[in-house]
Design a protein around this motif. Sequence first.
Motif, short mmCIF file in Angstrom:
data_model
loop_
_atom_site.label_atom_id
_atom_site.label_comp_id
_atom_site.label_asym_id
_atom_site.label_seq_id
_atom_site.Cartn_x
_atom_site.Cartn_y
_atom_site.Cartn_z
N ALA A 238 0.84 10.02 3.06
CA ALA A 238 1.17 9.70 4.63
C ALA A 238 1.39 8.19 4.63
CB ALA A 238 0.30 10.45 5.55
N ALA A 239 0.24 7.52 4.06
CA ALA A 239 0.30 6.19 4.11
C ALA A 239 1.23 5.44 3.45
CB ALA A 239 -0.77 5.51 3.48
N GLN A 240 2.03 6.17 2.29
CA GLN A 240 3.23 5.67 1.63
C GLN A 240 4.29 5.87 2.38
OE1 GLN A 240 3.06 7.49 -2.28
NE2 GLN A 240 1.25 6.74 -3.04
N PHE A 241 4.24 6.91 3.01
CA PHE A 241 5.57 7.27 3.98
C PHE A 241 5.56 6.17 5.15
CE2 PHE A 241 6.77 9.09 8.04
CZ PHE A 241 8.07 9.63 7.87
N VAL A 242 4.42 5.90 5.83
CA VAL A 242 4.27 4.85 6.96
C VAL A 242 4.89 3.58 6.57
CG1 VAL A 242 2.88 3.79 8.24
CG2 VAL A 242 2.66 6.13 8.31
#
Length: 285
Positions: A74-78
């Motif tokens: 999720a952090a990479q996506f954000v």
Amino acid sequence: MKWQGRRGSRNIEDRRGARSPARAGGVGGIGLLLILGIGWLLGIDPTFLLNTTGGSVQTSTPSGQPPSAEEEAAAQFVSVVLADTEEVWANVFAEQVGAPYSPPVLVLFSGVTQSPCGGASGATGPFYCPVDRKAYLDTAFFAELQNRFGAGGDFAAAYVVAHEIAHHVQNELGILGQANQIRAQVGKAESNAISVRIELQADCLSGIWARQAQAQLGTLERGDIEEALNAAKSIGDDTLQRQAGQIPRPHTFTHGTSEQRQRWFATGFQSGQIAACDTFGSDRL
């Protein structure tokens, strides 16, 4: 949304698993609000944001636990979505504003943290704090968005990020400060009405981002816009109040109805023009 393997933003402050305090401070405009008992979804109390005096506060996350694989993804996506907002708004500002765009920092946290606009936790949800010009996001929120409110899909999550960054765009344009000056001088119902115009404009600006992300970067896939519209519908004030077992009370709305949020997002997506997002000058919200 096509995001895997793409460039991420460097404007990420990762507080997940932090064991020691960090410092934060700055100047700015308004964050995202929420209503009644569902205050965890997409916002904080706007009264935190009426004080635009700068300052610094201690911030930390107490768990000290490393992010899970899901949280890391999720952090990479954000990070990728944030990078896309930086490219899009830099171009939009150059073409439509005639001024440079200064991007915000996005703070990733897990559990709880602090900001100059107040505490952040699963109970506040994502928000933008204009005091330090930072957006705050617990990556676990995306699971809540899907599981509790039925707004699944990566572009629904991207819409959440884009909405927070849209508040920064409002801050850059000088809109938030002017709106808050008025809100500080009026009663609760009128203050809420101004808040609705702020939030619907942020939805419209999010639509501009979605249009330009496709035009500039080609990142949208079939069904992405429907995911964003479903997310907007799921977090309308009337829908949230009904889910809380209440009869919708328009004078308490702070974000707008589901229909309004969908329509203003669509307005931004269809027009691509900041001028089309003038909710303050519109007779019909």
